[in-house]
Design an enzyme around this catalytic site. Structure first.
Site, mmCIF file in Angstrom:
data_model
loop_
_atom_site.group_PDB
_atom_site.id
_atom_site.type_symbol
_atom_site.label_atom_id
_atom_site.label_comp_id
_atom_site.label_asym_id
_atom_site.label_seq_id
_atom_site.Cartn_x
_atom_site.Cartn_y
_atom_site.Cartn_z
ATOM 1 N N HIS A 1 1.864 3.027 -3.897
ATOM 2 C CA HIS A 1 1.909 1.829 -3.054
ATOM 3 C C HIS A 1 0.568 1.088 -3.099
ATOM 4 O O HIS A 1 0.519 -0.121 -3.332
ATOM 5 C CB HIS A 1 2.263 2.235 -1.616
ATOM 6 C CG HIS A 1 2.298 1.104 -0.645
ATOM 7 N ND1 HIS A 1 3.461 0.636 -0.096
ATOM 8 C CD2 HIS A 1 1.305 0.342 -0.111
ATOM 9 C CE1 HIS A 1 3.187 -0.371 0.731
ATOM 10 N NE2 HIS A 1 1.878 -0.552 0.747
ATOM 11 N N GLU A 2 -0.527 1.826 -2.885
ATOM 12 C CA GLU A 2 -1.845 1.186 -2.840
ATOM 13 C C GLU A 2 -2.283 0.691 -4.215
ATOM 14 O O GLU A 2 -2.907 -0.364 -4.339
ATOM 15 C CB GLU A 2 -2.886 2.134 -2.242
ATOM 16 C CG GLU A 2 -2.598 2.570 -0.814
ATOM 17 C CD GLU A 2 -2.338 1.432 0.164
ATOM 18 O OE1 GLU A 2 -2.867 0.318 -0.014
ATOM 19 O OE2 GLU A 2 -1.582 1.668 1.125
ATOM 20 N N GLN B 1 -6.357 -6.145 0.123
ATOM 21 C CA GLN B 1 -5.747 -6.449 1.415
ATOM 22 C C GLN B 1 -6.769 -6.958 2.428
ATOM 23 O O GLN B 1 -6.386 -7.472 3.478
ATOM 24 C CB GLN B 1 -5.042 -5.223 1.985
ATOM 25 C CG GLN B 1 -3.807 -4.813 1.211
ATOM 26 C CD GLN B 1 -3.181 -3.588 1.822
ATOM 27 O OE1 GLN B 1 -3.531 -2.471 1.463
ATOM 28 N NE2 GLN B 1 -2.253 -3.798 2.746
ATOM 29 N N HIS C 1 -0.923 -2.652 -5.027
ATOM 30 C CA HIS C 1 -1.739 -3.745 -4.474
ATOM 31 C C HIS C 1 -2.826 -4.159 -5.461
ATOM 32 O O HIS C 1 -3.079 -5.351 -5.650
ATOM 33 C CB HIS C 1 -2.409 -3.323 -3.160
ATOM 34 C CG HIS C 1 -1.528 -3.407 -1.969
ATOM 35 N ND1 HIS C 1 -0.964 -4.580 -1.521
ATOM 36 C CD2 HIS C 1 -1.119 -2.445 -1.102
ATOM 37 C CE1 HIS C 1 -0.246 -4.345 -0.436
ATOM 38 N NE2 HIS C 1 -0.317 -3.049 -0.162
ATOM 39 N N CYS D 1 3.834 -1.763 5.290
ATOM 40 C CA CYS D 1 2.581 -2.240 4.710
ATOM 41 C C CYS D 1 1.823 -3.058 5.748
ATOM 42 O O CYS D 1 2.415 -3.883 6.441
ATOM 43 C CB CYS D 1 2.899 -3.098 3.485
ATOM 44 S SG CYS D 1 1.456 -3.740 2.628
ATOM 45 N N LEU D 2 0.515 -2.824 5.823
ATOM 46 C CA LEU D 2 -0.300 -3.592 6.768
ATOM 47 C C LEU D 2 -0.316 -5.078 6.428
ATOM 48 O O LEU D 2 -0.537 -5.914 7.296
ATOM 49 C CB LEU D 2 -1.727 -3.036 6.809
ATOM 50 C CG LEU D 2 -1.858 -1.599 7.317
ATOM 51 C CD1 LEU D 2 -3.306 -1.136 7.246
ATOM 52 C CD2 LEU D 2 -1.315 -1.454 8.723
ATOM 53 N N GLY E 1 -2.966 3.908 4.412
ATOM 54 C CA GLY E 1 -3.597 3.481 3.176
ATOM 55 C C GLY E 1 -4.003 2.029 3.274
ATOM 56 O O GLY E 1 -3.447 1.262 4.072
#
Length: 172
Positions: free
Chosen positions: A138-139, A49, A142, A96-97, A44
């Site tokens: 999660h996304e 991000q 963000h 997480c990226l 994701g």
């Protein structure tokens, strides 16, 4: 390919603004986000991000075996998400990226119903459970200016912050 913003960059705290135009600029962003996510082996990615404060995210948890398809058949493009329902509880390990190489257990809703638009402005309503439910939450966090580490209990959060500061010092 886009550059992924990493913690503790303040951009990640911004609340993303709704998308109003479903145009070629949005399509280009979605395509670049996909290439970036896949190249970093993510499931994701939210637009914030990659330093774009718009309510845009993508999710690709893959097929039953977790394999992402080259034809993007397992990709979900999500514009202006809105949770309609949520219930149950699930604990799963998240990464997480934007917080590379850190993983921890987080509690989320097990099931969610989400309303969103695709790249062409068509409305969708999707029921999600398990990993897909976690990815949506999660996304979307963000887009609201939050990271998964904020969901850790106090002791785990303090431990994370201490280890992260140490890691950043070692990089300098």
């Amino acid at each position: 390919m886009l550059e992924i913003v990493t913690y503790p960059n303040k951009i990640l705290k911004q609340v993303s603004k709704p998308v109003e135009r479903f145009d070629s600029e949005l399509h280009k962003l979605l395509d670049e986000m996909y290439e970036t996510m896949v190249s970093h082996q993510g499931v994701g990615l939210a637009a914030i991000q990659v330093a774009v404060p718009r309510r845009v995210l993508i999710i690709d948890i893959g097929d039953e075996e977790g394999n992402q398809k080259e034809d993007k058949s397992t990709l979900i493009e999500v514009i202006n998400p809105e949770f309609l329902e949520w219930d149950g509880s699930i604990k799963d390990t998240e990464g997480c990226l934007s917080v590379p190489d850190y993983f921890d257990e987080v509690e989320r809703y097990a099931n969610v119903k989400v309303k969103f638009f695709d790249r062409f402005g068509k409305e969708h309503i999707m029921d999600a459970d398990g990993l897909l439910s976690v990815a949506f939450q999660h996304e979307t966090d963000h887009l609201d200016g939050h990271l998964f580490v904020e969901r850790l209990d106090y002791i785990k959060r303090k431990k994370f912050e201490k280890e992260w500061k140490k890691k950043l010092k070692q990089k300098k």
